[in-house]
Design an enzyme around this catalytic site. Structure first.
Site, PDB file in Angstrom:
ATOM      1  N   ASP A  70       7.245   6.104   1.820  1.00 48.55           N
ATOM      2  CA  ASP A  70       7.129   5.873   3.253  1.00 48.55           C
ATOM      3  C   ASP A  70       8.511   5.652   3.874  1.00 48.55           C
ATOM      4  OD1 ASP A  70       4.345   5.974   3.238  1.00 48.55           O
ATOM      5  OD2 ASP A  70       4.165   3.850   2.754  1.00 48.55           O
TER       6      ASP A  70
ATOM      7  N   TYR B  38       7.080  -0.963  -8.357  1.00 45.15           N
ATOM      8  CA  TYR B  38       7.510  -1.376  -7.022  1.00 45.15           C
ATOM      9  C   TYR B  38       7.801  -2.871  -6.980  1.00 45.15           C
ATOM     10  CZ  TYR B  38       5.305   2.995  -5.378  1.00 45.15           C
ATOM     11  OH  TYR B  38       4.949   4.300  -5.173  1.00 45.15           O
TER      12      TYR B  38
END
Length: 317
Positions: A54, A82
């Site tokens: 993103d 992440y």
């Protein structure tokens, strides 16, 4: 133009497409200053990424260059690592920090305690789970991107799908900020986790920051010469200043380093013509049928061993 891979630390606000477009321009400029024949200079440089990040997110992108773009499907199932900071007690339209924050009154009398969050993560967000993707996502609905429909104010109908959380760990917590590390399956949406965790805690939640730190077996903390925002914004290639590839940070990485789970088969140089033309020929069989093919240490493509013969599938040079 050689083929291979580039490892990029994507800057915030850049889309994955922005990174590819910028690298295409830089590599084109570098290629034009090389001593390659004019016929090669006019060739369009193929570039693609192996997994979208993103725009608000930062971190690890693997970029395929040249004929290595044919290997992109081999990354689709790679798990991702992440680090994210989730804000509890609020949400946003996009489930991240890029849209207006909407405060949510806590449905519980007290702020969520650390032990409670640990239990919810263990019981509801570990192992195989069902997840509804965010409506602001690149998934296609009736041939259109979901985020395009959402931006137009149209209804976005997405279905829940199975995904997997291999591990999830709380790094820091001080309400309303919760920092997590995650090791998840491909296709997992961290923004959806923020939403669902917030709902499970009765407080709402959105993703304030997100950084990808690993793809497959690769971790950014272990890698050298990651291409950074400084490299992407560099004018060195346009200025004509002579620097070596390592200084510019544009060393192409061999597929064997990026796809360690695929076995390697060395063939004789005299067999290259057969491989190039797609002709099968006898080889010593592998346990796994698919193999990266090398000649004198250089990766020339990918093949499949069928009944003791190597069948060329992808030519990389």
């Amino acid at each position: 133009m050689k083929s291979g891979f580039l490892l990029v630390d994507k800057p915030e606000t850049w889309t994955s497409f922005d990174v590819c477009a910028k690298l295409r321009g830089l590599l084109k400029a570098k290629n034009q200053k090389s001593e390659e024949p004019k016929s090669q200079k006019k060739q369009k440089i193929k570039i693609g990424h192996t997994g979208t990040l993103d725009p608000f997110a930062t971190g690890f992108l693997i970029i395929a260059v040249g004929k290595a773009t044919k290997l992109i499907p081999y990354f689709e199932k790679d798990r991702k690592v992440y680090e994210t900071e989730i804000i509890l007690g609020a949400t946003t339209e996009t489930l991240d920090s890029t849209s207006e924050i909407i405060e949510i009154k806590n449905q519980r009398t007290e702020e969520p305690k650390l032990e409670m969050i640990e239990n919810v993560l263990k019981e509801q967000f570990t192992g195989k789970i069902e997840q509804l993707p965010p409506k602001y996502s690149a998934l296609k609905v009736d041939g259109q991107r979901a985020y395009d429909l959402a931006r137009k104010g149209e209804e976005v109908k997405l279905e829940s799908r199975e995904t997997e959380v291999f591990s999830i760990k709380i790094l820091e917590y001080s309400y309303p900020r919760l920092k997590l590390s995650l090791d998840v399956a491909a296709g997992f949406y961290v923004r959806a986790l923020a939403r669902d965790l917030g709902e499970a805690l009765g407080s709402g939640g959105y993703c304030e920051s997100l950084r990808r730190t690993g793809i497959g077996n690769l971790r950014t903390c272990e890698l050298e010469n990651l291409i950074t925002e400084k490299h992407l914004n560099s004018s060195l290639l346009q200025s004509g200043e002579k620097r070596n590839a390592s200084q510019e940070g544009f060393n192409l990485i061999d597929p064997r380093e990026i796809l360690p789970h695929i076995p390697v088969l060395e063939i004789e140089s005299g067999r290259f013509a057969d491989f190039r033309e797609g002709r099968a020929f006898p080889v010593v069989a592998h346990d796994k049928p698919e193999t990266l093919v090398t000649i004198e240490g250089q990766t020339v493509g990918l093949g499949e061993v069928v009944h003791g013969k190597l069948q060329p599938r992808i030519l990389l040079i």
